[in-house]
Scaffold this active site. Structure first.
Site, short mmCIF file in Angstrom:
data_model
loop_
_atom_site.label_atom_id
_atom_site.label_comp_id
_atom_site.label_asym_id
_atom_site.label_seq_id
_atom_site.Cartn_x
_atom_site.Cartn_y
_atom_site.Cartn_z
N TYR A 1 -9.63 5.59 6.92
CA TYR A 1 -9.96 5.90 8.33
C TYR A 1 -10.97 7.05 8.30
O TYR A 1 -10.76 8.02 7.58
CB TYR A 1 -8.72 6.35 9.10
CG TYR A 1 -7.65 5.31 9.33
CD1 TYR A 1 -6.75 4.97 8.32
CD2 TYR A 1 -7.53 4.67 10.56
CE1 TYR A 1 -5.75 4.02 8.54
CE2 TYR A 1 -6.53 3.73 10.78
CZ TYR A 1 -5.65 3.41 9.77
OH TYR A 1 -4.66 2.47 10.00
N LYS B 1 -0.07 0.00 15.09
CA LYS B 1 1.26 -0.09 15.70
C LYS B 1 1.47 -1.32 16.59
O LYS B 1 2.61 -1.67 16.89
CB LYS B 1 1.51 1.16 16.56
CG LYS B 1 1.76 2.42 15.75
CD LYS B 1 2.98 2.28 14.85
CE LYS B 1 2.98 3.31 13.73
NZ LYS B 1 3.55 2.78 12.50
N PRO C 1 -5.56 0.35 18.32
CA PRO C 1 -5.16 -0.06 16.96
C PRO C 1 -5.27 1.05 15.90
O PRO C 1 -4.94 0.82 14.75
CB PRO C 1 -6.10 -1.22 16.65
CG PRO C 1 -7.20 -1.13 17.62
CD PRO C 1 -6.73 -0.37 18.80
N HIS D 1 0.85 -1.20 0.00
CA HIS D 1 0.00 0.00 0.00
C HIS D 1 0.89 1.25 0.00
O HIS D 1 1.69 1.45 0.90
CB HIS D 1 -0.92 0.02 1.23
CG HIS D 1 -2.10 -0.88 1.08
ND1 HIS D 1 -3.23 -0.77 1.87
CD2 HIS D 1 -2.35 -1.91 0.22
CE1 HIS D 1 -4.12 -1.67 1.51
NE2 HIS D 1 -3.61 -2.39 0.51
N TYR E 1 3.35 6.55 10.34
CA TYR E 1 2.54 5.40 9.91
C TYR E 1 3.42 4.33 9.28
O TYR E 1 3.25 3.14 9.53
CB TYR E 1 1.46 5.85 8.91
CG TYR E 1 0.35 4.83 8.73
CD1 TYR E 1 0.41 3.90 7.68
CD2 TYR E 1 -0.74 4.78 9.59
CE1 TYR E 1 -0.61 2.95 7.51
CE2 TYR E 1 -1.76 3.85 9.43
CZ TYR E 1 -1.68 2.94 8.39
OH TYR E 1 -2.68 1.99 8.23
P1 FAS Z 1 0.06 -11.97 21.71
O1 FAS Z 1 -0.95 -11.57 22.75
O2 FAS Z 1 -0.34 -12.01 20.28
O3 FAS Z 1 0.65 -13.42 22.03
C1 FAS Z 1 0.91 -13.79 23.37
C2 FAS Z 1 0.82 -15.32 23.43
O4 FAS Z 1 1.20 -15.73 24.75
C3 FAS Z 1 -0.61 -15.81 23.21
O5 FAS Z 1 -0.62 -16.80 22.21
C4 FAS Z 1 -1.03 -16.35 24.59
O6 FAS Z 1 -1.88 -17.49 24.48
C5 FAS Z 1 0.30 -16.74 25.19
N1 FAS Z 1 0.29 -16.74 26.66
C6 FAS Z 1 -0.33 -15.88 27.50
N2 FAS Z 1 -0.09 -16.22 28.79
C7 FAS Z 1 0.71 -17.33 28.76
C8 FAS Z 1 1.30 -18.15 29.75
N3 FAS Z 1 1.12 -17.91 31.05
N4 FAS Z 1 2.06 -19.20 29.37
C9 FAS Z 1 2.26 -19.46 28.03
N5 FAS Z 1 1.73 -18.70 27.03
C10 FAS Z 1 0.97 -17.67 27.40
N6 FAS Z 1 -2.33 -4.63 16.32
C11 FAS Z 1 -2.24 -3.97 15.14
O7 FAS Z 1 -1.14 -3.56 14.75
N7 FAS Z 1 -3.37 -3.77 14.37
C12 FAS Z 1 -4.59 -4.25 14.75
O8 FAS Z 1 -5.56 -4.09 14.05
C13 FAS Z 1 -4.73 -4.96 15.96
N8 FAS Z 1 -5.94 -5.46 16.36
C14 FAS Z 1 -6.01 -6.13 17.56
C15 FAS Z 1 -7.24 -6.67 18.02
C16 FAS Z 1 -7.32 -7.34 19.24
C17 FAS Z 1 -8.65 -7.91 19.71
C18 FAS Z 1 -6.17 -7.48 20.06
C19 FAS Z 1 -6.25 -8.16 21.40
C20 FAS Z 1 -4.96 -6.95 19.62
C21 FAS Z 1 -4.88 -6.29 18.37
N9 FAS Z 1 -3.67 -5.79 17.89
C22 FAS Z 1 -3.56 -5.12 16.73
C23 FAS Z 1 -2.47 -5.95 18.66
C24 FAS Z 1 -1.93 -7.32 18.41
O9 FAS Z 1 -1.74 -7.51 17.02
C25 FAS Z 1 -0.66 -7.47 19.18
O10 FAS Z 1 0.16 -6.32 19.04
C26 FAS Z 1 0.12 -8.70 18.81
O11 FAS Z 1 -0.73 -9.81 18.94
C27 FAS Z 1 1.32 -8.77 19.74
O12 FAS Z 1 1.88 -10.01 19.63
P2 FAS Z 1 2.52 -10.72 20.93
O13 FAS Z 1 3.38 -9.75 21.63
O14 FAS Z 1 3.07 -11.99 20.42
O15 FAS Z 1 1.28 -10.99 21.91
C1 PHB Z 2 -6.83 -4.16 10.31
O1 PHB Z 2 -6.81 -4.38 9.07
O2 PHB Z 2 -7.23 -4.99 11.15
C2 PHB Z 2 -6.34 -2.82 10.80
C3 PHB Z 2 -5.63 -1.99 9.94
C4 PHB Z 2 -5.18 -0.76 10.39
C5 PHB Z 2 -5.45 -0.38 11.69
C6 PHB Z 2 -6.15 -1.21 12.57
C7 PHB Z 2 -6.61 -2.43 12.12
O3 PHB Z 2 -5.01 0.84 12.14
#
Ligand code: FAS
Ligand code: PHB
Length: 403
Positions: free
Chosen positions: A204, A300, A296, A75, A394
């Site tokens: 957005y 980031k 989100p 993009h 961004y």
């Molecule tokens: P994660 O939370 O992905 O992974 C942590 C892992 O540790 C999980 O698999 C969990 O099961 C495991 N764990 C937890 N406790 C444990 C324990 N005691 N023992 C062993 N394992 C354990 N970011 C964006 O950039 N754009 C988005 O649109 C976006 N949307 C999101 C929507 C939601 C609902 C959420 C919750 C987050 C979103 N994020 C988004 C942020 C997300 O992408 C995180 O930044 C990303 O998952 C971070 O990755 P990890 O640090 O690996 O953490």
């Molecule tokens: C998504 O595609 O899930 C998405 C993209 C950009 C954002 C947040 C979520 O800032």
């Protein structure tokens, strides 16, 4: 009791843990991943969609980028619509050639799982009762249960990649850690649908009715969001109700061309800004969501996790290849400098694009706070300098060298 030994114990098989594990293995650094749930459970989570250059480069360095480079969508820009008028942020022009890659976090996890399995690297899914021990001593180790059997994993270092609700951050004594938190008074209702995206780039939207985001996962799979009250439950939102509200918030041209369809995933995510300082304690290093959370709005979350992974991977490579043990002390300060930039940008984009009460917290009458924000957004979008401010953050700030 089963006793194991490795160099780096990684807690969590999200993108942080799996990418770190893959990068370390490429450098011949032994590591074991412990994950609380099953791989299937991890792959059911719909999370991020936009990758900065830094994240894509790390995937290539880890040797797991073939599908990302084949299927990811480059993009060159995105749009911000304010009360129905869309302004394009030309990332490529404003940042002298930099772009972002649209590729779902689920696909990243899938690619990393496949690569780790192909290399037969030790990974314990459904590992429970994970506990960290002697992280400030000379014999750090992790205990856990797997298939009902007690295990002790001895290691040199522990990477806490276990997300916001994990055990690692809690291992740092509360008196030694400072937690900064801001909770937002709304959530994001997200829908995934096998329908063609309404635009070839993200839109957005800030409208009188609230926030909306039109995103995608491919040319045939779309991801949409609207902000909703924290009291809302996803069951209250039928697909039709979602599409009707989304159309009211999108610019008219997009609303008219929107192709709707059945949701294949629908969920409400709360928004918070959260940072834990420091991000290390003895032999324990916090990575990604274990240390910080962003709303989100700035795309980031995953990308800040990637820069933490890059910093820790480069430090541990210097430890094992050059016996430079002192550089481990640099991790937290380096990681936090970039985290705070990402946190500030994510808060700023959230404030600009949502009807956020804090904009009017000092209003004694009227709604000057909201008007100030709308005026700020109008100015930024109408100014090359303003659009450049947004574009530079961004696409992602550069990763810092290790001293
Ligand atoms: P994660 O939370 O992905 O992974 C942590 C892992 O540790 C999980 O698999 C969990 O099961 C495991 N764990 C937890 N406790 C444990 C324990 N005691 N023992 C062993 N394992 C354990 N970011 C964006 O950039 N754009 C988005 O649109 C976006 N949307 C999101 C929507 C939601 C609902 C959420 C919750 C987050 C979103 N994020 C988004 C942020 C997300 O992408 C995180 O930044 C990303 O998952 C971070 O990755 P990890 O640090 O690996 O953490
Ligand atoms: C998504 O595609 O899930 C998405 C993209 C950009 C954002 C947040 C979520 O800032």
């Amino acid at each position: 009791m089963k006793t194991l030994r490795t160099q780096v114990a990684i807690i969590g098989a999200g993108p942080s843990g799996m990418l770190l594990g893959q990068l370390l293995a490429k450098q011949g650094i032994a590591n074991v991943v412990l994950e609380r749930v099953s791989a299937t459970h991890v792959l059911k989570r719909i999370r991020a969609g936009i990758l900065e250059t830094g994240m894509a480069t790390l995937m290539r360095e880890a040797g797991v980028s073939e599908r990302m480079d084949a299927e990811g969508l480059v993009h060159d820009g995105f749009a911000i619509a304010h009360n129905g008028h869309a302004t394009r942020i030309d990332l490529k022009e404003l940042t002298h050639g930099r772009t972002v890659l649209c590729y779902g976090q689920v696909e990243i996890s899938r690619d990393l799982f496949e690569a780790r399995a192909a290399a037969a690297l030790p990974t314990y899914f459904e590992a429970t009762d994970v506990a960290l021990h002697e992280v400030t001593g000379n014999s750090p180790h992790v205990t856990f249960l797997h298939n009902g059997e007690a295990h002790t994993l001895h290691c040199d270092y522990i990477a806490g990649c276990d997300g916001f609700h994990g055990v690692s951050r809690q291992t740092i004594p509360l008196r030694l850690r400072t937690e900064h938190e801001r909770v937002y008074p709304f959530g994001w209702l997200g829908i995934l649908s096998d329908t063609p995206p309404v635009s070839h780039e993200l839109i957005y939207c800030r409208s009188q009715r609230g926030f909306a985001l039109a995103s995608m996962r491919s040319h045939s799979r779309s991801r949409y969001y609207i902000d909703v009250a924290l009291t809302d439950k996803v069951e209250q939102w039928s697909d039709d109700a979602f599409w009707t509200e989304l159309k009211k918030r999108l610019p008219a041209e997009a609303a008219a061309s929107l192709i709707t369809g059945a949701s294949i995933e629908k969920s409400i995510a709360p928004l918070r800004s959260f940072i834990c300082e420091p991000m290390q304690y003895g032999r324990l290093f916090l990575v990604g969501d274990a240390a910080h959370i962003v709303p989100p709005t700035g795309a980031k979350g995953l990308n800040l996790a990637a820069s933490d992974v890059s910093t820790l991977y480069r430090i541990l490579t210097r430890v094992y290849h050059d016996k430079d043990y002192a550089c481990t002390a640099l991790y937290s300060a380096i990681a936090l400098r970039r985290v705070w930039h990402g946190e500030r940008f994510s808060w700023w984009m959230t404030k600009l694009l949502h009807n956020l009460d804090e904009n009017s917290m000092h209003d004694h009458s009227g709604d000057s706070g909201r008007r100030f924000t709308e005026s700020e957004l109008t100015y930024l979008l109408g100014s090359v300098a303003g659009r450049t401010l947004i574009a530079e953050q961004y696409v992602g700030l550069p990763y810092e060298e290790i001293g």
